[in-house]
Motif scaffolding. Structure first.
Motif, mmCIF file in Angstrom:
data_model
loop_
_atom_site.group_PDB
_atom_site.id
_atom_site.type_symbol
_atom_site.label_atom_id
_atom_site.label_comp_id
_atom_site.label_asym_id
_atom_site.label_seq_id
_atom_site.Cartn_x
_atom_site.Cartn_y
_atom_site.Cartn_z
ATOM 1 N N PHE A 181 28.302 25.354 43.342
ATOM 2 C CA PHE A 181 29.289 25.529 42.274
ATOM 3 C C PHE A 181 29.903 26.909 42.424
ATOM 4 O O PHE A 181 29.202 27.891 42.704
ATOM 5 N N PRO A 182 31.239 27.017 42.268
ATOM 6 C CA PRO A 182 31.895 28.312 42.468
ATOM 7 C C PRO A 182 31.616 29.274 41.321
ATOM 8 O O PRO A 182 31.786 28.942 40.153
ATOM 9 N N ALA A 183 31.202 30.488 41.681
ATOM 10 C CA ALA A 183 30.958 31.518 40.672
ATOM 11 C C ALA A 183 32.129 32.470 40.545
ATOM 12 O O ALA A 183 32.245 33.192 39.552
ATOM 13 N N GLY A 184 33.019 32.495 41.538
ATOM 14 C CA GLY A 184 34.166 33.385 41.485
ATOM 15 C C GLY A 184 34.777 33.525 42.866
ATOM 16 O O GLY A 184 34.312 32.934 43.842
ATOM 17 N N PHE A 185 35.855 34.327 42.923
ATOM 18 C CA PHE A 185 36.559 34.570 44.182
ATOM 19 C C PHE A 185 36.364 36.013 44.614
ATOM 20 O O PHE A 185 36.205 36.926 43.779
ATOM 21 N N LEU A 186 36.386 36.237 45.928
ATOM 22 C CA LEU A 186 36.551 37.566 46.508
ATOM 23 C C LEU A 186 37.913 37.577 47.191
ATOM 24 O O LEU A 186 38.272 36.605 47.865
ATOM 25 N N ASP A 187 38.670 38.661 47.025
ATOM 26 C CA ASP A 187 39.974 38.706 47.674
ATOM 27 C C ASP A 187 40.376 40.157 47.891
ATOM 28 O O ASP A 187 40.074 41.037 47.060
ATOM 29 N N ASP A 188 41.059 40.394 49.017
ATOM 30 C CA ASP A 188 41.507 41.753 49.347
ATOM 31 C C ASP A 188 42.785 42.129 48.616
ATOM 32 O O ASP A 188 43.145 43.303 48.569
ATOM 33 N N ASP A 189 43.496 41.171 48.045
ATOM 34 C CA ASP A 189 44.764 41.413 47.364
ATOM 35 C C ASP A 189 44.510 42.114 46.025
ATOM 36 O O ASP A 189 43.947 41.526 45.091
ATOM 37 N N GLU A 190 44.906 43.379 45.923
ATOM 38 C CA GLU A 190 44.648 44.146 44.703
ATOM 39 C C GLU A 190 45.390 43.594 43.501
ATOM 40 O O GLU A 190 44.980 43.804 42.356
ATOM 41 N N THR A 191 46.507 42.880 43.735
ATOM 42 C CA THR A 191 47.257 42.320 42.605
ATOM 43 C C THR A 191 46.519 41.145 41.963
ATOM 44 O O THR A 191 46.811 40.782 40.829
ATOM 45 N N LEU A 192 45.588 40.541 42.690
ATOM 46 C CA LEU A 192 44.804 39.433 42.137
ATOM 47 C C LEU A 192 43.484 39.888 41.533
ATOM 48 O O LEU A 192 42.928 39.212 40.667
#
Length: 639
Positions: A181-192
């Motif tokens: 089950f997804p707990a969250g996202f990791l992303d390099d985009d600082e705007t997100l």
């Protein structure tokens, strides 16, 4: 007690409600909370328990009538509470601001008409209290609805690296699944970063250590389909610094085109390829030679041996000794069994040809049951290494069986092969010699009335074993072919490795001594048909004369040295009888008298000592192919 029941049952009851019922319930709760907020605003402003008059009650009742339309416009009843993110609080603030402003206008207009007025601080307090109560109600509902999910997916939550389209689609798929089950996202985009995407918070990669601890994360799935290979390597290198399992989702376009399907689908099952279901095992036969007994498995790290060990571990042996010549294979099976076996587990690195080693093992651990799976079984490899294959398969079996006989082992089961029947290769001939050795010791045990049982079990190919064509075909399909088949008419018997080992275990319980058991392998399968099925299961088409535009070609490469077009299970088709198990037959195959077998073994030893490969080959093939062997009742002295 009541609180515990509510905590356990209420969340499940709420989850099962229809969406319309949930929206109606939320609307009713908001109405009550807004009335409470107006009353609390009066009480705080006046500093006392406020008792409204009829006109003030009417004014309070208008609060939800004015607010609900704004809430509807802000989408507070469209979002799914369970997946609602923190951005919903901004919608509550905007909706509540408009609701409080409209209520204040109405309140001051009623003051102008002469009705008892409203203190000027009440609308402000109403806005503040209403925002807190309505917002808190939504997040409390989200927490309550997530209780069943938290229990179900405890320790099985995953982070998704990449909050783009692929990541969002993966999150939706995981939500409807049962494994992660997804707990969250990791992303390099600082705007997100810091925002919510599809109800999941987007975190910067630098917060990964904190997230692993907070959510008990064990898996991170990388969804960067448009990123370069170098960037993906950087991300994987970053993630591998932490104790997580890293998976990479291929580009969705590639999946749609079938490029990665062969690696994503489950293992090919016997039912998919052969249209045949395995027969359920007999629990009484499974445990008779294992439960509470000291068991030795040779070749414990091989494909057959390791599956034997896994199934034996589930049958609660008294102790389990693993004999394996490969250090890496022994380490792998020992590590696997350590966590599941509740009895003594002994890893032993060595060969069955080491007489001193096997004698000490049998005596020290008081072995009662032996499953002899150690063998060199790859036809081309043994054909190219005649001397070593013969030492291991023939003399190794002789050494182990002799030590087992002297140690009083109750049950000895040799894992043989259908290639031992009228063999055309060294591997098959050496296994036929091994059968003759075991038959000899069975007759000795019968003559001495020791109660020991020596038998062999003969079967064909098992799907998924190291020698099976299935892994080879999957690898070739993954590389877009060609898929190599030795001959268009070549056929083989097939069985799942799990079913084969189950039946092997049961043969030991059926043995009385000297039998060669035969597993019902069903109908033989054409390898060419198997290759076609594998290609279709992977989502491709076969490229041939009928379909020159197909995806994957099948190449006919010719029979290998010693390979036959078809295999047999019986030397004589008239000497097989049924047993208590519908998938196991037994046969009393031809055997040798004591003097003949002893003389043949002595000649074989001498040829091996002299490294005389032509003589070894001649001895093996001549004896194994001899169908004039007669059966004898006297004991066979094997030396």
């Amino acid at each position: 007690m009541i609180l515990r029941l509510l905590r356990e049952r209420l969340p499940n009851h709420l989850v099962l409600m229809t969406r319309r019922v949930k929206q109606t319930l939320m609307l009713a709760v908001d109405s009550v909370l807004l009335i409470i907020a107006v009353w609390a605003a009066y009480s705080l402003r006046l500093g006392e328990w406020f008792v409204p008059n009829p006109w003030q009650i009417l004014l309070m009742m208008t609060a939800p009538l004015l607010a609900i339309p704004f809430f509807l416009a802000m989408g507070l009843y469209r979002s799914v509470i369970r997946y609602m993110g923190e951005q919903a609080m901004w919608s509550v603030v905007k909706g509540m601001s408009l609701a409080a402003l409209s209520w204040a206008v109405l309140a001051f207009m009623t003051q102008m008409t002469g009705i008892e007025g409203v203190p000027r601080a009440v609308p402000l307090l109403y806005w503040l209290l209403g925002t807190v109560l309505v917002g808190s109600a939504r997040f409390a509902a989200r927490w309550l609805l997530w209780l069943p999910m938290r229990k179900r997916f405890a320790g099985r939550q995953a982070l998704i690296y990449g909050a783009g389209d692929a990541g969002r689609q993966l999150a939706e798929s995981l939500r409807s699944g049962r494994d992660l089950f997804p707990a969250g996202f990791l992303d390099d985009d600082e705007t997100l970063q810091g925002k919510d995407v599809g109800g999941l918070r987007v975190y910067p990669p630098s917060q990964l250590p904190m997230l692993l601890e907070r959510f008990d994360i064990h898996d991170v799935i990388v969804t960067l389909p448009s990123a370069s290979s170098a960037r993906r390597r950087e991300v994987v290198a970053l993630l591998e610094q932490h104790r997580v399992r890293v998976r990479i989702l291929p580009a969705l376009a590639d999946i749609a085109n079938g490029r990665h399907l062969v690696n994503m689908v489950r293992e090919v099952d016997i039912g998919d390829l052969l249209g045949r279901d395995p027969v359920a095992a007999d629990p009484a036969l499974l445990g008779r030679c294992i439960t509470g007994k000291a068991v030795l498995v040779t070749g414990a790290g091989g494909s057959i041996g390791s599956e034997l060990c896994r199934q034996i571990a589930a049958l609660q042996p008294g102790s389990l000794v693993l004999l394996e010549a490969s250090e890496h294979a022994l380490y792998q099976i020992h590590r696997l069994l350590q966590s599941v076996l509740g009895c003594e587990l002994v890893p032993c690195l060595g060969s069955v040809s080491d007489a001193g080693l096997v004698t000490r093992l049998l005596a020290k651990h008081r072995i009662e049951t032996v499953y002899h799976a150690a063998a060199h079984k790859h036809v081309p490899m043994v054909e190219a290494n005649v001397l070593q294959g013969t030492r291991n398969n023939v003399l190794g079996t002789l050494t182990l069986a002799s030590a087992a006989f002297d140690a009083g082992v109750e049950t000895f089961v040799l894992i043989s092969t259908d290639k031992a029947v009228r063999p055309t290769n060294i591997m098959g001939a050496s296994k036929r010699w091994a059968e003759l050795v075991v038959q000899g010791f069975a007759q000795q045990a019968c003559a001495r009335k020791s109660g020991q049982r020596f038998c062999a079990v003969r079967f064909g190919n098992v799907l998924g074993s190291s020698g099976s064509v299935i892994p080879l075909f999957k690898e070739q399909i993954a590389l877009s072919g060609p898929v190599t088949v030795t001959h268009p008419e070549v056929t083989r018997y097939f069985m799942s490795i799990h079913e084969a080992v189950q039946l092997v275990i049961q043969t030991g319980s059926l043995a009385s001594g000297g039998e060669i058991f035969l597993l019902d392998m069903g109908e033989p399968v054409r390898i060419l048909d198997l290759a076609r099925n594998m290609i279709r299961l992977a989502g491709y088409t076969v490229c041939d004369e009928a379909n020159p535009q197909g995806d994957i070609e099948i190449a006919i490469v010719g029979l290998r040295p010693g390979e036959k077009l078809y295999e047999e299970l019986l030397i004589s088709s008239t000497n097989a009888v049924n047993t208590a198990h519908p998938k196991i037959m037994k046969a009393n195959e031809p055997s040798l008298d004591a003097d003949s077998l002893s003389e043949q073994l002595q000649q074989l030893r001498k040829a091996l000592v002299d490294c005389d490969e032509p003589t070894v080959r001649r001895l093996l093939m001549t004896l194994a192919a001899d169908q004039g062997c007669s059966k004898h009742s006297e004991p066979v002295a094997v030396t």
